[in-house]
Design a protein around this motif. Structure first.
Motif, short mmCIF file in Angstrom:
data_model
loop_
_atom_site.label_atom_id
_atom_site.label_comp_id
_atom_site.label_asym_id
_atom_site.label_seq_id
_atom_site.Cartn_x
_atom_site.Cartn_y
_atom_site.Cartn_z
N ILE A 128 0.84 -1.19 0.00
CA ILE A 128 0.00 0.00 0.00
C ILE A 128 0.88 1.24 0.00
CG2 ILE A 128 -1.92 -1.13 1.16
CD1 ILE A 128 -1.04 0.19 3.76
N ALA A 129 0.30 2.34 -0.47
CA ALA A 129 1.03 3.60 -0.55
C ALA A 129 0.18 4.72 0.01
CB ALA A 129 1.41 3.91 -2.00
N SER A 130 0.85 5.74 0.50
CA SER A 130 0.19 6.96 0.95
C SER A 130 0.98 8.14 0.41
CB SER A 130 0.12 7.01 2.48
OG SER A 130 -0.44 8.23 2.92
N VAL A 131 0.30 9.03 -0.29
CA VAL A 131 0.96 10.17 -0.93
C VAL A 131 0.40 11.46 -0.37
CG1 VAL A 131 1.39 11.35 -3.12
CG2 VAL A 131 1.34 8.85 -3.04
N SER A 132 1.26 12.40 -0.06
CA SER A 132 0.83 13.71 0.45
C SER A 132 1.74 14.79 -0.10
CB SER A 132 0.84 13.73 1.98
OG SER A 132 2.15 13.49 2.48
N ARG A 133 1.29 16.04 0.00
CA ARG A 133 2.06 17.20 -0.47
C ARG A 133 2.24 18.17 0.70
NH1 ARG A 133 1.40 17.99 -6.00
NH2 ARG A 133 2.95 19.66 -5.78
N GLY A 134 3.32 18.94 0.66
CA GLY A 134 3.56 19.91 1.72
C GLY A 134 4.50 21.01 1.25
N ASN B 205 8.23 30.98 -9.39
CA ASN B 205 7.65 29.97 -10.28
C ASN B 205 7.54 28.60 -9.61
OD1 ASN B 205 7.42 31.76 -12.45
ND2 ASN B 205 9.56 31.41 -13.05
N ALA B 206 8.12 28.47 -8.43
CA ALA B 206 8.02 27.20 -7.71
C ALA B 206 6.63 27.05 -7.11
CB ALA B 206 9.08 27.13 -6.61
N PRO B 207 6.07 25.83 -7.08
CA PRO B 207 4.75 25.63 -6.48
C PRO B 207 4.83 25.82 -4.97
CG PRO B 207 5.75 23.52 -7.02
CD PRO B 207 6.66 24.57 -7.58
N LYS B 208 3.71 26.21 -4.37
CA LYS B 208 3.69 26.40 -2.92
C LYS B 208 3.96 25.08 -2.20
CE LYS B 208 0.74 27.74 0.94
NZ LYS B 208 -0.61 28.20 1.36
N ASP B 209 3.20 24.04 -2.55
CA ASP B 209 3.40 22.72 -1.94
C ASP B 209 4.40 21.95 -2.79
OD1 ASP B 209 1.58 23.24 0.09
OD2 ASP B 209 -0.12 22.51 -1.08
N HIS B 210 5.68 22.24 -2.57
CA HIS B 210 6.72 21.70 -3.43
C HIS B 210 7.29 20.37 -2.93
CE1 HIS B 210 8.77 24.23 -0.40
NE2 HIS B 210 9.65 23.24 -0.40
N VAL B 211 6.81 19.88 -1.77
CA VAL B 211 7.33 18.63 -1.21
C VAL B 211 6.36 17.49 -1.56
CG1 VAL B 211 8.12 17.42 0.84
CG2 VAL B 211 8.37 19.91 0.69
N TRP B 212 6.90 16.43 -2.13
CA TRP B 212 6.12 15.23 -2.46
C TRP B 212 6.59 14.11 -1.54
CZ3 TRP B 212 7.06 10.28 -4.48
CH2 TRP B 212 5.97 9.63 -5.06
N HIS B 213 5.66 13.55 -0.76
CA HIS B 213 6.01 12.53 0.23
C HIS B 213 5.18 11.29 -0.04
CE1 HIS B 213 5.42 10.94 4.58
NE2 HIS B 213 6.46 10.34 4.00
N CYS B 214 5.85 10.15 -0.17
CA CYS B 214 5.16 8.89 -0.43
C CYS B 214 5.71 7.82 0.52
CB CYS B 214 5.34 8.45 -1.88
SG CYS B 214 4.63 6.83 -2.27
N SER B 215 4.83 7.19 1.28
CA SER B 215 5.24 6.05 2.11
C SER B 215 4.77 4.76 1.44
CB SER B 215 4.67 6.15 3.52
OG SER B 215 3.25 6.11 3.49
N LEU B 216 5.59 3.75 1.45
CA LEU B 216 5.29 2.44 0.86
C LEU B 216 5.40 1.38 1.95
CD1 LEU B 216 7.50 2.78 -2.35
CD2 LEU B 216 5.01 3.03 -2.23
N ARG B 217 4.36 0.56 2.08
CA ARG B 217 4.35 -0.44 3.16
C ARG B 217 3.97 -1.81 2.59
NH1 ARG B 217 3.97 0.05 8.67
NH2 ARG B 217 3.55 2.29 8.43
N ALA B 218 4.77 -2.82 2.97
CA ALA B 218 4.47 -4.20 2.58
C ALA B 218 3.49 -4.81 3.58
CB ALA B 218 5.76 -5.02 2.53
#
Length: 579
Positions: free
Chosen positions: A2-8, A70-83
């Motif tokens: 499973i994965a969980s994706v968020s922005r910050g 020109n950079a997006p405000k929420d420029h951080v991409w965070h993804c957790s991957l769990r087996a």
């Protein structure tokens, strides 16, 4: 997997979390598994972790700083991957390859792209890793990550097959589904709630309050009045014409670090809580409760009427082999009506099952069901049932209310189980999980609520005269198929059903007819206790008195035989009795 994706917008903050001890010191052996280049600072192994975190954050943010405005405000991409827990242990090299495939699918770092985004993969547990990336490329353009979630899901399906991991049920590749899941509170919102000593983040509190205020509401004015009674502040956004454009909600005293009030739009609370969706819900009219409900000295009439309306839904909506089958819009509207009944019950019940019912309502609301058009009589009935429950006053599920409350829970469990099965068959995974979780919570509440009424009915059934018992047995054998009749007569709840049939006969009903009607509602093969299923359906559809426990039979004590006392030799002789 499973994965969980968020922005910050705080690279340093998310790095501090993934390399840090976690919320409850659950992170151990934190280390860098891979990065966009070699020799990146590893805060997990550095002696001066603070300095290493600052260095790594600056490296990842370099293109963001260079892009400037020109950079997006929420420029951080965070993804957790769990087996999955049963999966084999994956080595660091395995996780690196999996992370690279996920980033390729997401558009963060396509394979062979020299201008890909900057990223790092962090591991602090046996079964999962975190990917932290910034979304400005080396050519100072933004990464094309729109639709990344669907692509990641498709890639994870291939990864599970390649690595021999547990296969997670997902929608077929290429199938696009509407966003129907309520947004979860962010990590910052969860931490804020803990700091302030609140049991839930503001987003979750507001979502529950808005849905409860909508349950059975007749119009927008009543909705706004109810939401104010929940202690929620409402802001109405208006168009230049003066017409309402949308709602925003906030809790009193909920401010950000700068002291500014924090508002949540309806869409940020749930896809079913936007102004158009709220109005579509309120367009399904409700009928006012009658004097039987409003003038009663207990909630029993309200519980009975709500249970009867829900029972009618099951009959016309999810009855086995129903023809024609409801169209998808009708499904949505009626399923949304079930959510309103749960929200109303969560507000009106104050017994020992209160927490379970509230949990069931929240679980059901996590996968939103949307009103999409004007509804028919069954949809009106469910919104009316919610209004009736609120008008009937508080219930504790005991005494006079006990059997009616248990009967309502019984039908709600059956509806939730049926919805879970139908959603699962249609590939609606989010809705299936929500309905199954709802059924589990309601079933636990039902077993508690039904114990006392069933005990009372069982005691009465065991004391029925033999002629009455024979009549009940004959009615079961005449109304039900032979195999089902045998199961019912051997069921542990048969005495309780026998008492119900005897009460029904006393009230002028034909037991065989009632049994046939109850049997037509649902299939009985999957019923663990068919006698209980039948008796609750009969009690919902007939106005039977509340069961009472009969007083125990008292036996007179046996008289002791009279004996002639023997006088002591030294005692004086008794005086002669006068006639």
């Amino acid at each position: 997997m499973i994965a969980s994706v968020s922005r910050g917008d705080r690279t340093r903050g998310i790095l501090a979390y993934v390399y840090g001890p976690g919320d409850q010191d659950e992170h151990t052996n934190q280390r860098t598994v891979a990065g966009f280049e070699d020799l990146l600072p590893d805060p997990g192994l550095a002696e001066d972790q603070r300095r290493a975190l600052n260095q790594l954050a600056k490296i990842l943010d370099l293109r963001v700083v260079q892009a400037g405005q020109n950079a997006p405000k929420d420029h951080v991409w965070h993804c957790s991957l769990r087996a999955a827990p049963e999966d084999r242990r994956l080595e660091d090299a395995d996780w690196e390859q999996i992370a690279r495939r996920v980033m390729h699918a997401a558009g963060i770092a396509p394979a062979g792209d020299p201008d890909a985004c900057r990223w790092v993969v962090v591991r602090h547990a046996e079964d999962h890793v975190h990917i932290v990336a910034t979304t400005v490329r080396a050519d100072l353009t933004q990464a094309r990550i729109h639709g990344d979630w669907r692509r990641i899901m498709d890639e994870l399906t291939l990864i599970e097959e390649d690595y021999g991991l547990r296969k997670v049920e997902r929608a077929p590749a290429g199938k696009r589904t509407a966003h129907t899941t309520a947004k979860r509170p962010t990590r910052a919102e969860v931490h804020k709630a803990r700091r302030e000593g609140r049991p839930e983040p503001a987003r979750a509190v507001l979502r529950t309050a808005v849905r409860e205020a909508l349950a059975g509401a007749a119009n927008e004015e009543e909705f706004q009045q109810r939401i104010a009674e929940h202690g929620v502040i409402v802001k109405v956004h208006r168009l230049p014409s003066g017409d309402a454009r949308g709602y925003s909600f906030r809790l009193p005293g909920d401010d950000d670090a700068a002291g500014q009030p924090v508002w949540y739009s309806g869409s940020s609370l749930g896809p079913d809580l936007t102004l158009p969706r709220i109005r579509a819900r309120l367009a399904v009219a409700v009928f006012e409760p009658n004097a039987t409900v409003t003038g009663a000295n207990s909630a029993r009439p309200a519980l009975q009427q709500a249970g009867l309306l829900a029972d009618q839904l099951l009959t016309v909506f999810v009855a086995p082999g129903a023809v024609p089958a409801p169209d998808p819009q009708t499904w949505q509207a009626r399923a949304a009506g079930v959510g309103e009944v749960l929200d109303a019950l969560a507000q009106s019940h104050f017994g020992s099952q209160r927490a379970q019912i509230a949990a069931a309502a929240k679980a059901y609301g996590h996968a939103a069901h949307l009103y999409t058009r004007a509804a028919n009589a069954e949809d009106h009935a469910l919104r009316t049932a919610a209004r009736i429950l609120l008008a009937g006053g508080p219930t504790n599920g005991r005494g006079k209310d006990g059997d009616a409350f248990a009967a309502l829970l019984d039908i709600l469990v059956l509806i939730a189980v049926t919805l879970a099965r139908e959603h699962r068959a249609a590939g609606n995974r989010q809705h299936a999980r929500a309905a199954q979780s709802t059924a589990d919570q309601l079933r636990s509440a039902y077993h508690q609520a039904a114990a006392k009424p069933l005990t009372a009915m069982t005691a009465r059934g065991q004391r029925l005269p033999k002629p009455v018992q024979d009549q009940n047995t004959a009615a079961v054998r005449a109304a039900l198929p032979a195999d089902l009749a045998g199961r019912v007569l051997g069921d542990r709840d048969w005495p309780a059903l026998a008492a119900t049939l005897a009460d029904a006969r006393t009230c002028g009903h034909d037991p065989a007819t009632l049994l046939q009607g109850a049997l037509a509602t649902r299939e009985m093969e999957s019923a663990d206790n068919p006698a209980a299923v039948l008796l609750w359906r009969i009690r919902r559809t007939t106005d039977l008195p509340a069961p009472t426990t009969p007083p125990p039979t008292r036996r007179k004590p046996a008289r002791e035989p009279m004996t002639t006392p023997v006088a002591h030799p030294s005692a004086p002789a008794p005086a002669p009795r006068r006639r």
